[in-house]
Design a protein around this motif. Sequence first.
Motif, PDB file in Angstrom:
ATOM      1  N   LEU A 144       7.369  -6.787  -0.334  1.00  0.00           N
ATOM      2  CA  LEU A 144       5.920  -7.034  -0.338  1.00  0.00           C
ATOM      3  C   LEU A 144       5.181  -5.886   0.345  1.00  0.00           C
ATOM      4  O   LEU A 144       4.169  -5.403  -0.162  1.00  0.00           O
ATOM      5  N   ASN A 145       5.682  -5.440   1.487  1.00  0.00           N
ATOM      6  CA  ASN A 145       5.047  -4.333   2.204  1.00  0.00           C
ATOM      7  C   ASN A 145       5.066  -3.055   1.363  1.00  0.00           C
ATOM      8  O   ASN A 145       4.086  -2.312   1.331  1.00  0.00           O
ATOM      9  N   ASN A 146       6.156  -2.808   0.671  1.00  0.00           N
ATOM     10  CA  ASN A 146       6.252  -1.607  -0.159  1.00  0.00           C
ATOM     11  C   ASN A 146       5.251  -1.653  -1.317  1.00  0.00           C
ATOM     12  O   ASN A 146       4.581  -0.663  -1.608  1.00  0.00           O
ATOM     13  N   VAL A 147       5.141  -2.808  -1.963  1.00  0.00           N
ATOM     14  CA  VAL A 147       4.217  -2.945  -3.095  1.00  0.00           C
ATOM     15  C   VAL A 147       2.765  -2.839  -2.636  1.00  0.00           C
ATOM     16  O   VAL A 147       1.945  -2.205  -3.282  1.00  0.00           O
ATOM     17  N   ILE A 148       2.453  -3.432  -1.493  1.00  0.00           N
ATOM     18  CA  ILE A 148       1.069  -3.473  -1.018  1.00  0.00           C
ATOM     19  C   ILE A 148       0.693  -2.227  -0.223  1.00  0.00           C
ATOM     20  O   ILE A 148      -0.397  -1.687  -0.387  1.00  0.00           O
ATOM     21  N   ASN A 149       1.600  -1.754   0.637  1.00  0.00           N
ATOM     22  CA  ASN A 149       1.276  -0.639   1.539  1.00  0.00           C
ATOM     23  C   ASN A 149       2.007   0.661   1.236  1.00  0.00           C
ATOM     24  O   ASN A 149       1.816   1.657   1.923  1.00  0.00           O
ATOM     25  N   GLY A 150       2.911   0.646   0.246  1.00  0.00           N
ATOM     26  CA  GLY A 150       3.570   1.871  -0.168  1.00  0.00           C
ATOM     27  C   GLY A 150       4.793   2.271   0.625  1.00  0.00           C
ATOM     28  O   GLY A 150       5.302   3.377   0.469  1.00  0.00           O
ATOM     29  N   THR A 151       5.305   1.365   1.478  1.00  0.00           N
ATOM     30  CA  THR A 151       6.521   1.674   2.232  1.00  0.00           C
ATOM     31  C   THR A 151       7.254   0.390   2.606  1.00  0.00           C
ATOM     32  O   THR A 151       6.604  -0.608   2.947  1.00  0.00           O
ATOM     33  N   PRO A 152       8.595   0.413   2.550  1.00  0.00           N
ATOM     34  CA  PRO A 152       9.339  -0.758   3.012  1.00  0.00           C
ATOM     35  C   PRO A 152       9.472  -0.783   4.534  1.00  0.00           C
ATOM     36  O   PRO A 152       9.920  -1.765   5.109  1.00  0.00           O
ATOM     37  N   TYR A 153       9.076   0.307   5.174  1.00  0.00           N
ATOM     38  CA  TYR A 153       9.223   0.412   6.625  1.00  0.00           C
ATOM     39  C   TYR A 153       8.033  -0.233   7.319  1.00  0.00           C
ATOM     40  O   TYR A 153       6.892   0.205   7.173  1.00  0.00           O
ATOM     41  N   CYS A 154       8.316  -1.293   8.035  1.00  0.00           N
ATOM     42  CA  CYS A 154       7.302  -2.038   8.776  1.00  0.00           C
ATOM     43  C   CYS A 154       8.046  -2.821   9.857  1.00  0.00           C
ATOM     44  O   CYS A 154       9.267  -2.957   9.786  1.00  0.00           O
ATOM     45  N   PRO A 155       7.334  -3.317  10.837  1.00  0.00           N
ATOM     46  CA  PRO A 155       8.028  -4.141  11.835  1.00  0.00           C
ATOM     47  C   PRO A 155       8.705  -5.335  11.167  1.00  0.00           C
ATOM     48  O   PRO A 155       8.180  -5.897  10.202  1.00  0.00           O
ATOM     49  N   ARG A 156       9.868  -5.701  11.681  1.00  0.00           N
ATOM     50  CA  ARG A 156      10.587  -6.858  11.137  1.00  0.00           C
ATOM     51  C   ARG A 156       9.749  -8.110  11.378  1.00  0.00           C
ATOM     52  O   ARG A 156       9.259  -8.325  12.487  1.00  0.00           O
ATOM     53  N   ILE A 157       9.581  -8.894  10.364  1.00  0.00           N
ATOM     54  CA  ILE A 157       8.833 -10.139  10.487  1.00  0.00           C
ATOM     55  C   ILE A 157       9.647 -11.120  11.326  1.00  0.00           C
ATOM     56  O   ILE A 157      10.875 -11.190  11.206  1.00  0.00           O
ATOM     57  N   GLY A 158       8.971 -11.844  12.197  1.00  0.00           N
ATOM     58  CA  GLY A 158       9.658 -12.812  13.045  1.00  0.00           C
ATOM     59  C   GLY A 158      10.193 -13.987  12.251  1.00  0.00           C
ATOM     60  O   GLY A 158       9.732 -14.279  11.140  1.00  0.00           O
ATOM     61  N   ASN A 159      11.150 -14.663  12.826  1.00  0.00           N
ATOM     62  CA  ASN A 159      11.700 -15.856  12.185  1.00  0.00           C
ATOM     63  C   ASN A 159      10.633 -16.943  12.110  1.00  0.00           C
ATOM     64  O   ASN A 159       9.976 -17.238  13.104  1.00  0.00           O
ATOM     65  N   VAL A 160      10.463 -17.498  10.936  1.00  0.00           N
ATOM     66  CA  VAL A 160       9.509 -18.566  10.642  1.00  0.00           C
ATOM     67  C   VAL A 160       8.111 -18.231  11.187  1.00  0.00           C
ATOM     68  O   VAL A 160       7.452 -19.054  11.808  1.00  0.00           O
ATOM     69  N   THR A 161       7.693 -17.001  10.929  1.00  0.00           N
ATOM     70  CA  THR A 161       6.338 -16.562  11.262  1.00  0.00           C
ATOM     71  C   THR A 161       5.555 -16.515   9.956  1.00  0.00           C
ATOM     72  O   THR A 161       5.643 -15.536   9.224  1.00  0.00           O
ATOM     73  N   PRO A 162       4.808 -17.573   9.633  1.00  0.00           N
ATOM     74  CA  PRO A 162       4.128 -17.607   8.327  1.00  0.00           C
ATOM     75  C   PRO A 162       2.978 -16.607   8.254  1.00  0.00           C
ATOM     76  O   PRO A 162       2.178 -16.490   9.177  1.00  0.00           O
ATOM     77  N   ILE A 163       2.928 -15.909   7.131  1.00  0.00           N
ATOM     78  CA  ILE A 163       1.906 -14.897   6.872  1.00  0.00           C
ATOM     79  C   ILE A 163       1.197 -15.269   5.566  1.00  0.00           C
ATOM     80  O   ILE A 163       1.861 -15.505   4.549  1.00  0.00           O
ATOM     81  N   SER A 164      -0.138 -15.305   5.588  1.00  0.00           N
ATOM     82  CA  SER A 164      -0.875 -15.572   4.355  1.00  0.00           C
ATOM     83  C   SER A 164      -1.174 -14.260   3.639  1.00  0.00           C
ATOM     84  O   SER A 164      -1.488 -13.256   4.272  1.00  0.00           O
ATOM     85  N   PHE A 165      -1.034 -14.293   2.350  1.00  0.00           N
ATOM     86  CA  PHE A 165      -1.342 -13.178   1.456  1.00  0.00           C
ATOM     87  C   PHE A 165      -2.443 -13.667   0.521  1.00  0.00           C
ATOM     88  O   PHE A 165      -2.196 -14.524  -0.328  1.00  0.00           O
ATOM     89  N   ILE A 166      -3.638 -13.139   0.711  1.00  0.00           N
ATOM     90  CA  ILE A 166      -4.784 -13.542  -0.096  1.00  0.00           C
ATOM     91  C   ILE A 166      -5.309 -12.295  -0.803  1.00  0.00           C
ATOM     92  O   ILE A 166      -5.645 -11.309  -0.144  1.00  0.00           O
ATOM     93  N   PRO A 167      -5.388 -12.311  -2.134  1.00  0.00           N
ATOM     94  CA  PRO A 167      -5.925 -11.133  -2.824  1.00  0.00           C
ATOM     95  C   PRO A 167      -7.395 -10.927  -2.439  1.00  0.00           C
ATOM     96  O   PRO A 167      -8.150 -11.890  -2.311  1.00  0.00           O
ATOM     97  N   SER A 168      -7.764  -9.679  -2.228  1.00  0.00           N
ATOM     98  CA  SER A 168      -9.154  -9.381  -1.893  1.00  0.00           C
ATOM     99  C   SER A 168      -9.908  -9.017  -3.172  1.00  0.00           C
ATOM    100  O   SER A 168      -9.314  -8.913  -4.245  1.00  0.00           O
ATOM    101  N   GLN A 169     -11.195  -8.801  -3.037  1.00  0.00           N
ATOM    102  CA  GLN A 169     -12.016  -8.440  -4.188  1.00  0.00           C
ATOM    103  C   GLN A 169     -11.697  -7.044  -4.690  1.00  0.00           C
ATOM    104  O   GLN A 169     -11.909  -6.740  -5.853  1.00  0.00           O
ATOM    105  N   ASP A 170     -11.196  -6.182  -3.811  1.00  0.00           N
ATOM    106  CA  ASP A 170     -10.832  -4.823  -4.212  1.00  0.00           C
ATOM    107  C   ASP A 170      -9.560  -4.870  -5.050  1.00  0.00           C
ATOM    108  O   ASP A 170      -8.628  -5.619  -4.735  1.00  0.00           O
TER     109      ASP A 170
END
Length: 184
Positions: A144-170
């Motif tokens: 998801l990070n690679n598709v949205i931000n252009g890199t797979p390198y990001c901080p490791r997501i915490g265990n059971v840390t829910p993140i919402s993904f909402i498409p923006s108008q852009d």
Amino acid sequence: MTLIPKPFVFARHAQSAFNAALRIGGFTDSPLSEAGIQQAQQAAPILNAIEWSAVITSTLQRTQQTASYAVPNQVIHPYEQLKERNWGDLEGCPIEQQLAYEITPPNGESWQDFETRVLSALNEILSEHSWPLIIAHSGVYRVLNNVINGTPYCPRIGNVTPISFIPSQDENSWNIAPFKGKFL
């Protein structure tokens, strides 16, 4: 390949036995640790605040167990394509031996194959469900990070840390934020 612009919540599974032992889990079907069971139970008040259009997991037991504790009254829909990356000969090895994502592990899955598999599944899920909860793996989050931000390198997501993904108008832009029990 792009991601269908529909809202969803993503959570990484709770701590597995391999996570606790600092081992590469990948395709290995490692169950939750005792701490992982507690993490999933502690996430229940937030994740149960919504009746999801679907609760999606991979076919690995650590994601299914997380869902069974975190959203116990909802039906779980497992997707084979959401399994973690196959790390081949590195499965079960100390986490320090994990290779850069661009390097295909011996007898393992290339990043490109992994990303294609995961994006195909995510797009299928998003085309069929309006507000799904997807409980999967840190590798899926990196896709998801690679598709949205252009890199797979990001901080490791915490265990059971829910993140919402909402498409923006852009076009091809997303609002990504911690999920607090409701969509804003």
